[in-house]
Design an enzyme around this catalytic site. Structure first.
Site, short mmCIF file in Angstrom:
data_model
loop_
_atom_site.label_atom_id
_atom_site.label_comp_id
_atom_site.label_asym_id
_atom_site.label_seq_id
_atom_site.Cartn_x
_atom_site.Cartn_y
_atom_site.Cartn_z
N GLY A 244 0.77 -1.24 0.00
CA GLY A 244 0.00 0.00 0.00
C GLY A 244 0.79 1.29 0.00
O GLY A 244 0.20 2.37 -0.05
N GLU A 278 4.36 -6.38 1.95
CA GLU A 278 3.93 -6.84 0.61
C GLU A 278 3.83 -5.67 -0.36
O GLU A 278 2.76 -5.43 -0.93
CB GLU A 278 2.55 -7.49 0.70
CG GLU A 278 2.43 -8.65 1.62
CD GLU A 278 0.96 -8.99 1.88
OE1 GLU A 278 0.06 -8.36 1.30
OE2 GLU A 278 0.71 -9.92 2.65
N PRO A 279 4.88 -4.93 -0.59
CA PRO A 279 4.76 -3.78 -1.48
C PRO A 279 4.72 -4.20 -2.95
O PRO A 279 5.40 -5.14 -3.36
CB PRO A 279 6.05 -3.00 -1.20
CG PRO A 279 7.03 -4.05 -0.78
CD PRO A 279 6.25 -5.11 -0.08
N GLY A 280 3.89 -3.51 -3.70
CA GLY A 280 3.86 -3.72 -5.15
C GLY A 280 4.26 -2.42 -5.81
O GLY A 280 5.38 -2.23 -6.28
N ARG A 281 3.32 -1.47 -5.80
CA ARG A 281 3.49 -0.19 -6.48
C ARG A 281 4.80 0.52 -6.12
O ARG A 281 5.48 1.06 -6.99
CB ARG A 281 2.32 0.72 -6.11
CG ARG A 281 2.23 2.00 -6.86
CD ARG A 281 1.17 2.92 -6.27
NE ARG A 281 -0.07 2.28 -5.92
CZ ARG A 281 -1.16 2.25 -6.71
NH1 ARG A 281 -1.14 2.83 -7.88
NH2 ARG A 281 -2.26 1.66 -6.29
N ARG A 317 -5.76 2.75 -15.87
CA ARG A 317 -5.85 3.52 -14.62
C ARG A 317 -6.53 4.88 -14.79
O ARG A 317 -7.35 5.26 -13.97
CB ARG A 317 -4.47 3.67 -13.98
CG ARG A 317 -3.79 2.32 -13.67
CD ARG A 317 -2.60 2.44 -12.73
NE ARG A 317 -3.01 2.79 -11.40
CZ ARG A 317 -2.90 3.98 -10.88
NH1 ARG A 317 -2.34 4.95 -11.56
NH2 ARG A 317 -3.33 4.20 -9.66
N CYS A 348 -13.20 2.73 -29.00
CA CYS A 348 -14.45 3.42 -29.28
C CYS A 348 -15.28 3.73 -28.03
O CYS A 348 -16.39 3.24 -27.85
CB CYS A 348 -15.28 2.58 -30.25
SG CYS A 348 -15.44 0.89 -29.69
N GLU A 349 -14.67 4.47 -27.10
CA GLU A 349 -15.38 4.89 -25.89
C GLU A 349 -14.84 6.25 -25.48
O GLU A 349 -13.62 6.47 -25.56
CB GLU A 349 -15.06 3.94 -24.72
CG GLU A 349 -15.63 2.58 -24.87
CD GLU A 349 -15.75 1.86 -23.53
OE1 GLU A 349 -15.90 2.53 -22.49
OE2 GLU A 349 -15.69 0.64 -23.56
N TYR A 377 0.50 -1.87 -12.12
CA TYR A 377 -0.91 -1.92 -12.53
C TYR A 377 -1.11 -1.32 -13.93
O TYR A 377 -2.11 -0.67 -14.20
CB TYR A 377 -1.81 -1.24 -11.48
CG TYR A 377 -1.56 -1.82 -10.10
CD1 TYR A 377 -1.92 -3.13 -9.81
CD2 TYR A 377 -0.92 -1.07 -9.10
CE1 TYR A 377 -1.65 -3.68 -8.57
CE2 TYR A 377 -0.66 -1.63 -7.84
CZ TYR A 377 -1.03 -2.92 -7.60
OH TYR A 377 -0.75 -3.49 -6.36
N1 LLP Z 1 -1.07 -7.17 -0.68
C1 LLP Z 1 -2.37 -7.35 -0.98
C2 LLP Z 1 -3.14 -8.35 -0.25
C3 LLP Z 1 -2.97 -6.58 -1.98
O1 LLP Z 1 -4.26 -6.75 -2.27
C4 LLP Z 1 -2.21 -5.62 -2.69
C5 LLP Z 1 -2.81 -4.80 -3.74
C6 LLP Z 1 -0.84 -5.48 -2.36
C7 LLP Z 1 -0.31 -6.27 -1.33
C8 LLP Z 1 0.06 -4.50 -3.03
O2 LLP Z 1 -0.37 -3.21 -2.84
P1 LLP Z 1 0.55 -1.97 -3.33
O3 LLP Z 1 1.81 -1.97 -2.52
O4 LLP Z 1 0.83 -2.17 -4.77
O5 LLP Z 1 -0.30 -0.79 -3.07
N2 LLP Z 1 -5.16 -1.56 -9.57
C9 LLP Z 1 -5.02 -0.56 -8.54
C10 LLP Z 1 -4.29 -1.09 -7.32
C11 LLP Z 1 -4.96 -2.30 -6.70
C12 LLP Z 1 -4.20 -2.87 -5.53
C13 LLP Z 1 -4.71 -4.20 -5.14
N3 LLP Z 1 -4.04 -4.85 -4.06
C14 LLP Z 1 -4.32 0.65 -9.12
O6 LLP Z 1 -4.01 0.65 -10.31
O7 LLP Z 1 -4.12 1.65 -8.44
#
Ligand code: LLP
Length: 400
Positions: A244, A278-281, A317, A348-349, A377
């Site tokens: 997050g 659990e970082p993604g972004r 996004r 076409c939107e 994402y």
């Molecule tokens: N852990 C869990 C259980 C999650 O559901 C998520 C993201 C993460 C970790 C990683 O979160 P992050 O660090 O990336 O914020 N599609 C959306 C974002 C959806 C996130 C879903 N869960 C966007 O484009 O902003």
């Protein structure tokens, strides 16, 4: 207009480079639209976060959902990262990259029986459970396999992460996790779940969170649960605080890894257990850009449109969250004036746009535009809508 310039995406003689590779050189081979990633960015962010928390026993589990390209997953795996997966497909990708199963955790509010079976068979480090019914199913499946599943309950701490409602997950009204009182009850019903070993407690309150306070208050709430369980003889080994961490797309004020650690370490230290992130972004968003080519420009009813060859199917996004992605030319031309325009795709939107009312250098057919901060994402949410091809991805390793 402003130009987003970083160590990873830099202008060199007014031309945009990824690391030290000219984008124009890449585009000659790849064509457009195309995603381009800087390998060094992924590595630097991982090391930054990892070292910020060196004082406490922790593991980073890269959230594969943010960018599931196998080469990207491998970068993290090679650095010793664990992986957080959310589906059978993501688990198979993690296994394909060769990550050992005791470095994989499985999230998701709606896992199917076959996904749970695959997770249990592979003896993953932790399967997260998000409902009583799911716990019953995990227990049954583990029993039928004559195994013990390592499980953590995802607790919904009812904390407002102050982010876009679609990516807010830690409020009572959201579908995620189990409320505190029910979670405590389930943890203590060990006899009901003989083929489950409770190893951890988990939270994930949302995504693109730009202040540390929601994390601190959620961790404080869950710490109370952790200690309450401890006092009942339930000793958990892992405290997973989810992902997050927000990043800069525009002019957001976010927090650094150091500030994050400074705010959380005092609370986390008291737990005296292993902490999971659990970082993604945070690890992937600003590692990537989407490059598009201008197809046409037009002035319609006094409004400028720049029609490019990338569309909502490539980067959704802006359409679904109204998300801001900075757009800048691959070649800066200081002789061109700035205009206000919508940057739109061929789908076409009217929802098919990458930017609205954007101040941008006047473009002409053939120019290349870079859509910034597209490493998270982006490609993972791309589709074949309108039977369009999904874009290729290029990983640049341009620093020696
Ligand atoms: N852990 C869990 C259980 C999650 O559901 C998520 C993201 C993460 C970790 C990683 O979160 P992050 O660090 O990336 O914020 N599609 C959306 C974002 C959806 C996130 C879903 N869960 C966007 O484009 O902003």
């Amino acid at each position: 207009m402003n130009y987003f310039n970083s160590e990873y995406f830099t202008y060199n003689n007014n031309e945009l480079f990824c690391e030290n590779i000219s984008l124009k050189d890449i585009l000659k081979d790849s064509g457009t639209p195309v995603y381009i990633y800087s390998k060094k960015y992924f590595i630097d962010r991982f090391n930054e976060l990892d070292s910020a928390f060196k004082e406490i026993d922790h593991t980073i589990f890269y959230a594969v959902k943010s960018n599931f390209n196998l080469s990207v997953i491998k970068i993290f795996a090679d650095m010793g990262s664990g992986l957080d997966v959310n589906s059978e497909g993501e688990l198979l990708r993690a296994l394909k990259v060769g990550v050992s199963t005791d470095k994989i955790i499985f999230s998701g509010v709606g896992k199917t029986s076959s996904e749970i079976k695959l997770a249990v068979e592979n003896d993953l480090l932790m399967i997260k459970a998000e409902s009583e019914e799911e716990l019953i199913l995990i227990n049954e499946i583990a029993f039928s396999l004559n195994m013990t599943a390592r499980v953590g309950i995802r607790v919904n701490p009812d904390v407002d992460p102050k982010t876009h409602p679609y990516i807010s997950t830690g409020l009572a009204e959201n579908k995620f996790g189990i409320d505190v009182a029910s979670a405590i009850k389930l943890y203590s019903q060990k006899d009901r779940f003989k083929n489950i070993e409770y190893t951890g407690i988990d939270m994930h309150i949302g995504s693109q969170i730009t202040t540390v306070e929601p994390f601190v208050s959620a961790v404080e709430k869950l710490s109370k649960v952790f200690f309450m369980l401890k006092s009942e003889g339930i000793n958990l080994k892992h405290f997973d605080l989810g992902g997050g961490i927000g990043v800069e797309y525009h002019n957001e004020k976010t927090f650094s890894a150091h500030e994050f650690a400074e705010a959380l370490i005092p609370v986390l230290k008291k737990l005296d257990c292993k902490v999971f992130f659990e970082p993604g972004r945070y690890l992937s968003a600003n590692a990537g850009i989407l490059v598009a080519q201008v197809l046409y420009t037009k002035l319609n009813n006094k409004k400028n449109f720049i029609i490019v060859d990338a569309a909502m199917n490539d980067l959704i996004r802006p359409s679904i969250y109204g998300a801001y992605h900075h757009i800048q030319p691959v070649q800066i031309n200081y002789n061109s004036k700035d205009i206000t325009a919508d940057v739109v795709g061929p789908v076409c939107e009217s929802g098919d746009f990458l930017a609205k009312n954007r101040n941008i250098q006047e473009s002409k057919r053939g120019d290349y535009l870079a859509v910034m901060s597209a490493g998270a994402y982006g490609m993972v949410m791309a589709s074949n809508y309108n039977t369009r091809r999904r874009p290729p991805e290029i990983l640049v390793e341009g620093f020696n």
